[in-house]
Design a protein around this motif. Sequence first.
Motif, short mmCIF file in Angstrom:
data_model
loop_
_atom_site.label_atom_id
_atom_site.label_comp_id
_atom_site.label_asym_id
_atom_site.label_seq_id
_atom_site.Cartn_x
_atom_site.Cartn_y
_atom_site.Cartn_z
N LEU A 1 6.71 6.30 -15.88
CA LEU A 1 6.51 5.96 -14.47
C LEU A 1 5.13 6.37 -13.95
CD1 LEU A 1 10.03 6.71 -12.97
CD2 LEU A 1 9.02 4.49 -13.58
N LEU A 2 4.57 7.45 -14.50
CA LEU A 2 3.21 7.84 -14.08
C LEU A 2 2.19 6.81 -14.54
CD1 LEU A 2 1.63 10.10 -12.58
CD2 LEU A 2 1.10 10.99 -14.83
N VAL A 3 2.33 6.34 -15.76
CA VAL A 3 1.42 5.29 -16.26
C VAL A 3 1.59 4.03 -15.42
CG1 VAL A 3 0.88 3.79 -18.22
CG2 VAL A 3 1.25 6.23 -18.59
N PHE A 4 2.83 3.63 -15.21
CA PHE A 4 3.11 2.44 -14.40
C PHE A 4 2.59 2.62 -12.97
CE2 PHE A 4 5.97 0.05 -11.57
CZ PHE A 4 5.73 -1.24 -12.04
N GLY A 5 2.81 3.78 -12.38
CA GLY A 5 2.37 4.03 -11.01
C GLY A 5 0.86 4.06 -10.87
N THR A 6 0.19 4.61 -11.88
CA THR A 6 -1.28 4.65 -11.85
C THR A 6 -1.85 3.24 -11.85
OG1 THR A 6 -1.34 6.79 -12.97
CG2 THR A 6 -3.34 5.45 -13.08
N ASN B 1 0.81 -1.22 0.00
CA ASN B 1 0.00 0.00 0.00
C ASN B 1 0.84 1.27 0.00
OD1 ASN B 1 -2.78 -0.92 0.11
ND2 ASN B 1 -2.28 -1.73 2.13
N PHE B 2 2.08 1.17 0.46
CA PHE B 2 2.93 2.36 0.59
C PHE B 2 3.81 2.60 -0.64
CE2 PHE B 2 1.87 0.86 4.80
CZ PHE B 2 1.32 2.01 5.35
N LEU B 3 3.90 1.63 -1.52
CA LEU B 3 4.73 1.78 -2.72
C LEU B 3 4.17 2.85 -3.66
CD1 LEU B 3 7.21 0.68 -4.17
CD2 LEU B 3 5.74 -1.03 -5.23
N HIS B 4 2.87 2.80 -3.92
CA HIS B 4 2.24 3.77 -4.82
C HIS B 4 2.41 5.21 -4.31
CE1 HIS B 4 -0.75 5.54 -7.52
NE2 HIS B 4 -1.39 6.01 -6.46
N PRO B 5 2.09 5.51 -3.05
CA PRO B 5 2.26 6.89 -2.58
C PRO B 5 3.72 7.37 -2.64
CG PRO B 5 0.93 5.65 -1.02
CD PRO B 5 1.45 4.67 -2.03
N LEU B 6 4.65 6.50 -2.28
CA LEU B 6 6.06 6.90 -2.34
C LEU B 6 6.48 7.23 -3.77
CD1 LEU B 6 7.69 4.35 0.13
CD2 LEU B 6 7.53 6.84 0.42
N MET B 7 6.04 6.39 -4.68
CA MET B 7 6.38 6.62 -6.08
C MET B 7 5.73 7.91 -6.58
SD MET B 7 5.70 4.04 -9.21
CE MET B 7 6.50 4.27 -10.78
N MET B 8 4.48 8.14 -6.24
CA MET B 8 3.77 9.31 -6.74
C MET B 8 4.33 10.61 -6.15
SD MET B 8 1.82 8.58 -9.07
CE MET B 8 1.56 7.03 -9.84
N TRP B 9 4.70 10.61 -4.88
CA TRP B 9 5.31 11.80 -4.31
C TRP B 9 6.63 12.09 -5.01
CZ3 TRP B 9 3.76 15.74 -1.40
CH2 TRP B 9 2.56 15.61 -0.71
N SER B 10 7.38 11.06 -5.33
CA SER B 10 8.63 11.24 -6.08
C SER B 10 8.34 11.81 -7.46
CB SER B 10 9.38 9.91 -6.22
OG SER B 10 9.71 9.40 -4.96
#
Length: 154
Positions: A67-72, A10-19
């Motif tokens: 990375l945005l597409v992947f992160g979404t 659950n924390f991977l997506h927020p960390l990636m998106m903040w980056s």
Amino acid sequence: MPESLAYNLNFLHPLMMWSLLAVSGYGMFLGIKAKKTRTADAETRKQLIKGNYARRHFQVGSILLALLVFGTFGGMAVTYLNNGKLFVGPHLLVGISMTCLIVLAASLTPLMQQGNLIARKAHVGLNMLMVTLFLWQAVSGMQILNKIWENRPA
């Protein structure tokens, strides 16, 4: 899947998106510098060209797009894996909209390389809208993350 792994995903997506939000800011900085280089007088331009701002903007934008597409889709996948469903609400819908906006903005690159001013203005407008939505996503995402944190397994 072990419960602790499912929870920690659950924390991977927020960390990636903040980056990626920070990378978006850097990409915007490079885009502004690239425009200054393009529109500067000859002497100033000679100095600015050394920064390779247009090339760096293109590279950062390409990485951001991927990375945005992947992160979404990664965030959607983790939500689905952990809950067996997606929660269709503002955060999901705005995230999908942001992905569409950045894809549209990137698709204008060939036209901009041909000197199309309308495509350049549309590119800037789409990306500014995407970053504005990204800032809202950061806030709504932290609210979601807070709920996940409050309901963490014992």
